[in-house]
Design a protein around this motif. Structure first.
Motif, mmCIF file in Angstrom:
data_model
loop_
_atom_site.group_PDB
_atom_site.id
_atom_site.type_symbol
_atom_site.label_atom_id
_atom_site.label_comp_id
_atom_site.label_asym_id
_atom_site.label_seq_id
_atom_site.Cartn_x
_atom_site.Cartn_y
_atom_site.Cartn_z
ATOM 1 N N LEU A 212 46.411 49.080 42.191
ATOM 2 C CA LEU A 212 46.917 48.245 41.107
ATOM 3 C C LEU A 212 46.930 46.783 41.560
ATOM 4 C CD1 LEU A 212 49.938 50.428 39.907
ATOM 5 C CD2 LEU A 212 47.665 50.256 38.871
ATOM 6 N N PRO A 213 46.885 45.840 40.613
ATOM 7 C CA PRO A 213 46.879 44.413 40.970
ATOM 8 C C PRO A 213 48.097 44.027 41.799
ATOM 9 C CG PRO A 213 46.267 44.690 38.676
ATOM 10 C CD PRO A 213 46.716 46.028 39.159
ATOM 11 N N ARG A 214 47.853 43.274 42.859
ATOM 12 C CA ARG A 214 48.927 42.805 43.735
ATOM 13 C C ARG A 214 49.235 41.320 43.537
ATOM 14 N NH1 ARG A 214 48.825 46.329 48.259
ATOM 15 N NH2 ARG A 214 48.621 48.428 47.397
ATOM 16 N N ALA A 215 48.290 40.568 43.006
ATOM 17 C CA ALA A 215 48.494 39.129 42.883
ATOM 18 C C ALA A 215 47.775 38.586 41.649
ATOM 19 C CB ALA A 215 47.997 38.409 44.135
ATOM 20 N N LEU A 216 48.383 37.565 41.044
ATOM 21 C CA LEU A 216 47.794 36.862 39.906
ATOM 22 C C LEU A 216 47.540 35.414 40.313
ATOM 23 C CD1 LEU A 216 50.134 38.043 36.985
ATOM 24 C CD2 LEU A 216 48.081 39.180 37.872
ATOM 25 N N LEU A 217 46.379 34.910 39.976
ATOM 26 C CA LEU A 217 46.040 33.508 40.215
ATOM 27 C C LEU A 217 45.720 32.880 38.866
ATOM 28 C CD1 LEU A 217 45.350 31.003 41.764
ATOM 29 C CD2 LEU A 217 43.237 32.084 42.561
ATOM 30 N N ASP B 97 37.290 43.940 51.893
ATOM 31 C CA ASP B 97 37.235 45.034 50.916
ATOM 32 C C ASP B 97 38.316 44.930 49.837
ATOM 33 O OD1 ASP B 97 35.069 46.217 52.266
ATOM 34 O OD2 ASP B 97 36.450 47.151 53.688
ATOM 35 N N ILE B 98 38.509 43.734 49.323
ATOM 36 C CA ILE B 98 39.431 43.514 48.197
ATOM 37 C C ILE B 98 38.605 43.065 46.996
ATOM 38 C CG2 ILE B 98 41.313 42.086 47.308
ATOM 39 C CD1 ILE B 98 42.421 41.964 50.138
ATOM 40 N N ARG B 99 38.919 43.615 45.847
ATOM 41 C CA ARG B 99 38.165 43.307 44.625
ATOM 42 C C ARG B 99 38.922 42.284 43.789
ATOM 43 N NH1 ARG B 99 37.465 46.308 39.594
ATOM 44 N NH2 ARG B 99 35.425 45.788 38.694
ATOM 45 N N LEU C 280 43.302 41.223 43.165
ATOM 46 C CA LEU C 280 43.592 39.864 42.705
ATOM 47 C C LEU C 280 42.996 39.642 41.327
ATOM 48 C CD1 LEU C 280 44.562 36.937 43.154
ATOM 49 C CD2 LEU C 280 42.415 36.496 44.393
ATOM 50 N N ILE C 281 43.846 39.228 40.389
ATOM 51 C CA ILE C 281 43.426 38.887 39.032
ATOM 52 C C ILE C 281 43.435 37.372 38.895
ATOM 53 C CG2 ILE C 281 43.825 39.230 36.578
ATOM 54 C CD1 ILE C 281 43.288 41.820 38.093
ATOM 55 N N ILE C 282 42.297 36.807 38.526
ATOM 56 C CA ILE C 282 42.173 35.351 38.364
ATOM 57 C C ILE C 282 41.868 35.064 36.903
ATOM 58 C CG2 ILE C 282 40.938 33.275 39.097
ATOM 59 C CD1 ILE C 282 40.138 34.809 41.631
ATOM 60 N N GLY C 283 42.646 34.192 36.273
ATOM 61 C CA GLY C 283 42.387 33.919 34.868
ATOM 62 C C GLY C 283 43.248 32.812 34.298
ATOM 63 N N THR C 284 43.065 32.584 33.020
ATOM 64 C CA THR C 284 43.847 31.589 32.295
ATOM 65 C C THR C 284 45.157 32.223 31.819
ATOM 66 O OG1 THR C 284 42.533 32.178 30.357
ATOM 67 C CG2 THR C 284 41.903 30.192 31.556
ATOM 68 N N PRO C 285 46.204 31.426 31.573
ATOM 69 C CA PRO C 285 47.511 31.987 31.206
ATOM 70 C C PRO C 285 47.472 32.877 29.971
ATOM 71 C CG PRO C 285 47.703 29.650 31.720
ATOM 72 C CD PRO C 285 46.248 29.955 31.689
ATOM 73 N N GLY C 286 46.742 32.441 28.931
ATOM 74 C CA GLY C 286 46.708 33.209 27.691
ATOM 75 C C GLY C 286 46.068 34.576 27.851
ATOM 76 N N ARG C 287 44.914 34.644 28.516
ATOM 77 C CA ARG C 287 44.225 35.919 28.672
ATOM 78 C C ARG C 287 45.017 36.878 29.573
ATOM 79 N NH1 ARG C 287 39.466 38.566 27.686
ATOM 80 N NH2 ARG C 287 39.803 37.459 25.707
#
Length: 535
Positions: A212-217, A240-242, A265-272
């Motif tokens: 499961l996601p561990r961090a948001l950027l 080996d991290i996606r 790690l999930i990288i994205g804009t605040p709205g999405r």
């Protein structure tokens, strides 16, 4: 050993070069107590070490005739100014203190870490009033002290050509690895992205298998999120991290499917990102870190609502709230919100900018280029000694300005990326040797220009775009170098109001006085020809 009979008027950079050249001849056994883990200095540190040399110059002071009793009191006074904050007693009889950069990690004391932070312009305090900043994680002096995975370390040096951490990386990485909330401020181009991406990935890897996601950027624009994704992905692949990129305009179902396949790690804009959380596609149960890049823009109107939702959703988790990391080149009104959401032991890291010794002027000009050039020549070029640098926003603007200056019999030359390598080298060499008094250039080469004793920098065109403030800082930083003073003048037009507002916010956060005339520009009440003193 280093010859201490160095003329005290020599530039510090030359002294540091000599120090580095003599390093191989220094008895490491005497300095470190052992040769194990001795700290390596490379040439990239020359400029930063110029300040450190103020202390090192006294290491051999006891036996050197440089400070013998026959010297005049005025020369000794000059030397004391050169030495600055030396910890050696004024009578020069006490044992000189060994500089921090010649000590192994275990021999570093609290005062050594304090001096190191001073040398690199690193300031650490708390964003919360009455909060304690005890036990601040010590900074990295080199990558090896960060326990960085070997594959990533090799990639940093061989592929990214980052042989040593930058000041923001030195302090931010240990703080993030410690788990404390962080608010960091450093200029664009200072290495901020690596300073949070690297420790985030290290913490994810430390927690073991990722499902499961561990961090948001989070970043304010699609362009910036793509850039961050491009930085993070090759580093993450080494361990080996996606990583997943989530931005508006793409299929949210596709994003959800990517998350289900596992991503750290999930990288994205605040709205999405909030849409994914609200829709139940992005589980928060394992999210331990939330990073907000360009935090001042992410907390502006239009974006702050979704940022607030993400943070508040994290704080509602049963286990523990996520570690919050805020990074930006500027902070203004956003600091109020940040202070409300970070934990009590949060730390604020600020890296000194390059314009502390620079008198910065802003002058409102009209749309008539001949009048603007006339003002440039009579008020500035003929009032300051060469060398002078003038910045324009395009190659065409550079060429046009050069032609107009020629009409005033003002000699100058143009340097931009459109010229061949040989032409650029010749022009740069002539300017450095003062064969050409004025250099007209673009932002493309702003960071590469390092000339001593630049008396004046003129922004003939005010910087524009999303990174206008960063370009401004890099431009004006060509003067006032090496502790010397300098002057920078920026011509602004009515169409530059947005930039002036950004500059005002930056100066406010830097605790510099804001002249009321800057407010007049923001309110479109200034008159043409009015000169505005910024600092």
């Amino acid at each position: 050993m280093l010859n201490t009979k160095i003329h005290i008027d020599d530039p510090f950079v030359k002294l540091i070069t000599r120090l580095i050249e003599s390093y191989a001849n220094i008895d490491e056994q005497k300095i470190n107590g052992s040769t194990e883990g001795s700290f390596f200095i490379n040439e990239q540190w020359i400029k930063a070490m110029a300040l450190v040399y103020k202390r090192y110059v006294l290491l051999q002071a006891k036996t050197s005739s440089f400070l013998d009793s026959t010297q005049s009191s005025s020369k000794k006074a000059r030397l004391m100014r050169l030495i600055g904050k030396s910890r050696v007693d004024s009578n020069f009889e006490s044992k000189p203190e060994i500089p921090w950069f010649f000590k192994i990690h275990k021999n570093m004391g609290e005062n050594d870490w304090k001096i190191m932070r001073e040398d690199f312009g690193i300031h650490v305090n708390s964003p919360k009033r009455n909060s304690q900043t005890n036990l601040i994680p010590v900074p990295l002096r080199c990558w090896e002290e960060g326990n960085i995975p070997a594959k990533i370390l090799d990639f940093l040096r061989s592929s990214l050509c980052i042989s040593q951490p930058s000041p923001i990386q030195m302090q931010a990485i240990p703080i993030i690895l410690s788990g404390r909330d962080l608010v960091a401020r450093a200029e664009t181009g200072s290495g901020k992205s690596i300073s949070f991406i690297l420790p985030i990935l290290m913490r994810i890897a430390h927690d073991g298998k990722v499902e499961l996601p561990r961090a948001l950027l989070v970043a304010p624009t699609q362009e910036l999120t793509r850039q961050l994704y491009g930085v993070a992905t090759p580093l993450a692949e080494k361990i080996d991290i996606r990583c997943i990129l989530t931005i508006g305009g793409e299929s949210i179902q596709s994003n959800a499917s990517d998350i289900r396949r596992g991503a750290g790690l999930i990288i994205g804009t605040p709205g999405r990102i909030w849409d994914l959380v609200e829709g139940g596609w992005l589980p928060f149960t394992e999210v331990k870190m939330i990073t907000i890049d360009e935090a001042d823009r992410c907390t502006d109107a239009g974006l702050i609502e979704n940022v607030q939702k993400l943070i508040h959703h994290s704080q509602k988790q049963v286990d523990t709230s996520a570690q919050l990391l805020f990074f930006s080149a500027t902070y203004g009104e956003s600091m109020k919100f940040i202070k409300e959401v970070v934990r009590s032991d949060a730390l604020f890291v600020q890296i000194e900018g390059s314009s502390r010794n620079i008198r910065q002027l802003v002058e409102l000009v009209g749309d008539n280029p001949h009048e603007t050039v006339t003002r440039l020549v009579h008020r500035y070029i003929r009032s300051y000694e060469a060398p002078i640098i003038i910045f324009c926003n395009s190659r065409e603007s550079c060429e046009a300005l050069l032609a107009r200056l020629d009409a005033f019999d003002v000699a100058g030359t143009v340097l931009h990326a459109g010229l061949s390598s040989n032409e650029r080298q010749r022009i740069f060499s002539d300017f450095r040797e003062k064969k050409t008094p004025i250099l007209i250039t673009t932002d493309a080469l702003a960071r590469g220009i390092d000339i001593e004793n630049i008396s004046l920098v003129v922004n003939f065109d005010a910087p524009t775009g999303l990174e206008a403030l960063a370009r401004y800082i890099h431009r004006v930083g060509r003067t006032g170098r090496g502790g010397k003073s300098g002057v920078a003048c920026t011509f602004v037009r009515k169409s530059d109001e947005e930039f002036v507002r950004t500059l005002r916010r930056y100066l406010t956060e830097c605790d510099q006085p804001i002249p009321r005339d800057v407010d007049k520009i923001c309110g479109k009440n200034a008159s043409v020809g009015e000169t505005l003193l910024i600092s």
